[in-house]
Design a protein around this motif. Structure first.
Motif, PDB file in Angstrom:
ATOM      1  N   LEU A   1      36.739  35.740  37.661  1.00  0.00           N
ATOM      2  CA  LEU A   1      37.017  35.781  39.096  1.00  0.00           C
ATOM      3  C   LEU A   1      35.731  35.922  39.920  1.00  0.00           C
ATOM      4  O   LEU A   1      34.783  36.577  39.477  1.00  0.00           O
ATOM      5  N   PRO A   2      35.715  35.353  41.122  1.00  0.00           N
ATOM      6  CA  PRO A   2      34.588  35.620  42.031  1.00  0.00           C
ATOM      7  C   PRO A   2      34.670  37.064  42.510  1.00  0.00           C
ATOM      8  O   PRO A   2      35.721  37.708  42.444  1.00  0.00           O
ATOM      9  N   THR A   3      33.574  37.550  43.009  1.00  0.00           N
ATOM     10  CA  THR A   3      33.468  38.974  43.377  1.00  0.00           C
ATOM     11  C   THR A   3      34.544  39.416  44.358  1.00  0.00           C
ATOM     12  O   THR A   3      35.181  40.462  44.177  1.00  0.00           O
ATOM     13  N   HIS A   4      34.778  38.628  45.419  1.00  0.00           N
ATOM     14  CA  HIS A   4      35.719  39.082  46.443  1.00  0.00           C
ATOM     15  C   HIS A   4      37.132  39.203  45.895  1.00  0.00           C
ATOM     16  O   HIS A   4      37.888  40.115  46.270  1.00  0.00           O
ATOM     17  N   PHE A   5      37.519  38.290  44.988  1.00  0.00           N
ATOM     18  CA  PHE A   5      38.874  38.313  44.415  1.00  0.00           C
ATOM     19  C   PHE A   5      39.003  39.512  43.472  1.00  0.00           C
ATOM     20  O   PHE A   5      40.004  40.252  43.505  1.00  0.00           O
ATOM     21  N   ALA A   6      37.999  39.733  42.635  1.00  0.00           N
ATOM     22  CA  ALA A   6      38.035  40.859  41.701  1.00  0.00           C
ATOM     23  C   ALA A   6      38.117  42.188  42.453  1.00  0.00           C
ATOM     24  O   ALA A   6      38.854  43.106  42.061  1.00  0.00           O
ATOM     25  N   GLU A   7      37.363  42.294  43.546  1.00  0.00           N
ATOM     26  CA  GLU A   7      37.386  43.528  44.330  1.00  0.00           C
ATOM     27  C   GLU A   7      38.745  43.744  44.990  1.00  0.00           C
ATOM     28  O   GLU A   7      39.225  44.876  45.098  1.00  0.00           O
ATOM     29  N   SER A   8      39.376  42.648  45.433  1.00  0.00           N
ATOM     30  CA  SER A   8      40.699  42.781  46.050  1.00  0.00           C
ATOM     31  C   SER A   8      41.727  43.249  45.024  1.00  0.00           C
ATOM     32  O   SER A   8      42.577  44.105  45.332  1.00  0.00           O
ATOM     33  N   LEU A   9      41.683  42.708  43.815  1.00  0.00           N
ATOM     34  CA  LEU A   9      42.608  43.159  42.765  1.00  0.00           C
ATOM     35  C   LEU A   9      42.417  44.647  42.501  1.00  0.00           C
ATOM     36  O   LEU A   9      43.388  45.405  42.379  1.00  0.00           O
ATOM     37  N   LYS A  10      41.167  45.060  42.409  1.00  0.00           N
ATOM     38  CA  LYS A  10      40.878  46.470  42.149  1.00  0.00           C
ATOM     39  C   LYS A  10      41.382  47.348  43.285  1.00  0.00           C
ATOM     40  O   LYS A  10      41.987  48.410  43.049  1.00  0.00           O
ATOM     41  N   GLN A  11      41.168  46.929  44.515  1.00  0.00           N
ATOM     42  CA  GLN A  11      41.587  47.714  45.677  1.00  0.00           C
ATOM     43  C   GLN A  11      43.103  47.855  45.741  1.00  0.00           C
ATOM     44  O   GLN A  11      43.634  48.873  46.169  1.00  0.00           O
ATOM     45  N   LEU A  12      43.807  46.806  45.275  1.00  0.00           N
ATOM     46  CA  LEU A  12      45.275  46.823  45.305  1.00  0.00           C
ATOM     47  C   LEU A  12      45.868  47.478  44.062  1.00  0.00           C
ATOM     48  O   LEU A  12      47.088  47.595  43.940  1.00  0.00           O
ATOM     49  N   GLY A  13      45.007  47.886  43.126  1.00  0.00           N
ATOM     50  CA  GLY A  13      45.489  48.562  41.924  1.00  0.00           C
ATOM     51  C   GLY A  13      45.982  47.628  40.846  1.00  0.00           C
ATOM     52  O   GLY A  13      46.744  48.051  39.958  1.00  0.00           O
ATOM     53  N   PHE A  14      45.543  46.359  40.870  1.00  0.00           N
ATOM     54  CA  PHE A  14      45.981  45.393  39.870  1.00  0.00           C
ATOM     55  C   PHE A  14      44.968  45.324  38.731  1.00  0.00           C
ATOM     56  O   PHE A  14      43.766  45.391  38.963  1.00  0.00           O
ATOM     57  N   GLU A  15      45.468  45.188  37.513  1.00  0.00           N
ATOM     58  CA  GLU A  15      44.615  45.101  36.340  1.00  0.00           C
ATOM     59  C   GLU A  15      44.569  43.654  35.842  1.00  0.00           C
ATOM     60  O   GLU A  15      45.606  43.085  35.487  1.00  0.00           O
ATOM     61  N   PRO A  16      43.380  43.007  35.820  1.00  0.00           N
ATOM     62  CA  PRO A  16      43.280  41.601  35.408  1.00  0.00           C
ATOM     63  C   PRO A  16      43.926  41.291  34.065  1.00  0.00           C
ATOM     64  O   PRO A  16      44.438  40.186  33.854  1.00  0.00           O
ATOM     65  N   ALA A  17      43.935  42.244  33.153  1.00  0.00           N
ATOM     66  CA  ALA A  17      44.534  42.012  31.837  1.00  0.00           C
ATOM     67  C   ALA A  17      46.007  41.657  31.940  1.00  0.00           C
ATOM     68  O   ALA A  17      46.554  40.953  31.085  1.00  0.00           O
ATOM     69  N   ALA A  18      46.669  42.112  33.005  1.00  0.00           N
ATOM     70  CA  ALA A  18      48.088  41.794  33.176  1.00  0.00           C
ATOM     71  C   ALA A  18      48.292  40.303  33.408  1.00  0.00           C
ATOM     72  O   ALA A  18      49.295  39.726  32.988  1.00  0.00           O
ATOM     73  N   GLY A  19      47.346  39.658  34.093  1.00  0.00           N
ATOM     74  CA  GLY A  19      47.450  38.222  34.320  1.00  0.00           C
ATOM     75  C   GLY A  19      47.191  37.430  33.066  1.00  0.00           C
ATOM     76  O   GLY A  19      47.883  36.440  32.773  1.00  0.00           O
TER      77      GLY A  19
END
Length: 371
Positions: free
Chosen positions: A311-329
Motif C-alpha cells: 500500500l502507499p503511505t496514505h492508504f496504510a496510515e488510513s487503515l491504521k487510523q481506522l483500526g484495520f489490520e492489512p492481514a485481514a484483506g
C-alpha cells in the motif's frame, strides 16, 4: 544500407525470439514499416517472398530461427505525400528518473515486470501530462532489443500493481489474457458508509458522460458498455466507512469508481465521482483510496505471474487510523466463489500475520548467523 544498395540487393532476415508466432504482415509493420501491405502481397503473389526457401503469404506465422527472404526495397518517389514524418526522439532519462523507474519494480522475469505504481503518476501521457510510466520504460529496457510495453492501465490517482511486458511476444500474450478476461485483479478501497450487503455484484453499463470531453464516465442503461464488478466488505468502522475488496470482471474506464459511486458508496478521496461526500473528516487523507493490491495472470512461458503490491503511505496510515489490520484483506483468496464468513476472515488473518512474523524472525536469525 543505402537506398541504392537496398534497391539492388535481396535482403535476408533471421526471425528473432521476440517475433515467434506473429504473422508475416505484422513482422513487416514492426521491422519494415515503410513497406506497404500492397507491396508485401505483391511480393508473396509473385513468389519473391520466402520463408526458409518456401513461398510465403502475408498470413503465415513466423517461427524463431527461420530465415526470411525479402526482395529489394522499392524506391518511393520523393513526393510530399510519400515523405516520411520525422521520428520524435524521446528525451534521455535522468539518473533520478531511471532510479525512480527501477524502484517501482516488484517483480521481474524474462517476459514481464510488475510495477507498484505510486498514486499521482499517470500510466500514459496526454494533454498536459508529461510525467508518466510509459515515459520511464526506457529505464527498464536493459539489454533487450525492444522497449518494454504497457499491456493495461491504472488511473493516475490509483496506485498498485501494473503489468509491463518485456517483449513483443509477451505483450501480445498478456493483451489476449486481458481482453479475454483471464487476468485476475484485486483492488482494495476505502468507501464512504457501509453497504447493506457484505458481498455483492454490480452490473451497470458505463458510457462516456456527454459534455465532459470523454474525461468522465457515467452509468448509461441504454447505450453504455456492459460492466461488472464484485465487491466484498473486509472490515467496517461503524457506519462511517468500510474497507472493501473489489474485483472487476470487465475493464471499462473508471469502472470501480463509477460503480461504487452509483450504489451510494464512493471511494474515499474520489471527488470526481463522489463530490464532497467522498472526503472523510478526522485526519483521513484526501487522496484517493483505491489500490491494485494483486494481479494474477498466466505467464507466456508457463506458470503464472501472481504479485501483491504494498500500500502507499496514505492508504496504510488510513487503515491504521481506522483500526484495520492489512492481514485481514490478504486472508481473502482471489479465486473464492463463495464469500468467507467474518470469523473465517479473522482466523485467516491471524494465521497470515503469524506466518509473516515467523518469516521475519527467520530473516533476522539468518542475518545474525551471517555475521
Amino acid at each position: 544500407m543505402s537506398d541504392t544498395q537496398a534497391s539492388d540487393t535481396v535482403r535476408q532476415f533471421n526471425v528473432g525470439y521476440d517475433d515467434d508466432g506473429i504473422r508475416l504482415d505484422r513482422w513487416f509493420k514492426r521491422h519494415l514499416p515503410e513497406t506497404s501491405f500492397t507491396t508485401v502481397a505483391k511480393w508473396a503473389r509473385t513468389g519473391q517472398l520466402r520463408i526458409d526457401g518456401s513461398r510465403a503469404t502475408p498470413g503465415d506465422r513466423l517461427v524463431a530461427g527461420q530465415t526470411l527472404r525479402v526482395p529489394p526495397a522499392e524506391i518511393v518517389k520523393d513526393t510530399p505525400d510519400a515523405a516520411a514524418k520525422p521520428k520524435r526522439e524521446r528525451a534521455a532519462l535522468s539518473d533520478d528518473q531511471t532510479q525512480f523507474a527501477r524502484d517501482m519494480v516488484i517483480h521481474q522475469d524474462f517476459q514481464a515486470f510488475v510495477l507498484n505504481k505510486p498514486p499521482g503518476l499517470a500510466t500514459q501521457g496526454g494533454t498536459k501530462t508529461h510525467e508518466h510510466v510509459d515515459g520511464l520504460l526506457d529505464a527498464l529496457q536493459y539489454d533487450n532489443e525492444g522497449r518494454p510495453k504497457l499491456v493495461h492501465r491504472l488511473d493516475k490517482d490509483t496506485s498498485g500493481a501494473l503489468l509491463v511486458a518485456r517483449t513483443s511476444r509477451a505483450a501480445a500474450f498478456f493483451a489476449k489474457a486481458f481482453s479475454g478476461r483471464n487476468a485476475r485483479k484485486v483492488y482494495w478501497a476505502l468507501i464512504v458508509d457501509v453497504p447493506s450487503i457484505d458481498d455483492g455484484t454490480i452490473e451497470l453499463p458505463i458510457a462516456k458522460q456527454p459534455g465532459t470531453g470523454g474525461e468522465k464516465m457515467h452509468v448509461d442503461e441504454e447505450s453504455g458498455q456492459a460492466a461488472r464488478t464484485r465487491y466484498r466488505v473486509i472490515e467496517r468502522a461503524g457506519n462511517r466507512t468500510a474497507w472493501v475488496e473489489l474485483q472487476p470482471f470487465t475493464g471499462r474506464t473508471h469502472q470501480l469508481r463509477v460503480h461504487m459511486a452509483a450504489i451510494g458508496h464512493p471511494i474515499v478521496g474520489d471527488g470526481k465521482y463522489g463530490g464532497a461526500a467522498a472526503f472523510l473528516t478526522g485526519g483521513i487523507s484526501r487522496k484517493m483510496h483505491l489500490h491494485a493490491r494483486r494481479i494474477k495472470v498466466d505467464h507466456p512461458d508457463g506458470g503464472v505471474v501472481d504479485v501483491t503490491a504494498e500500500l502507499p503511505t496514505h492508504f496504510a496510515e488510513s487503515l491504521k487510523q481506522l483500526g484495520f489490520e492489512p492481514a485481514a484483506g490478504d486472508a481473502l483468496t482471489l479465486d473464492e466463489k463463495t464469500p468467507p464468513t467474518r470469523e473465517q476472515i479473522k482466523t485467516r488473518a491471524k494465521a497470515h500475520a503469524k506466518s509473516v512474523r515467523k518469516d521475519r524472525k527467520g530473516e533476522r536469525r539468518s542475518r545474525g548467523a551471517a555475521r
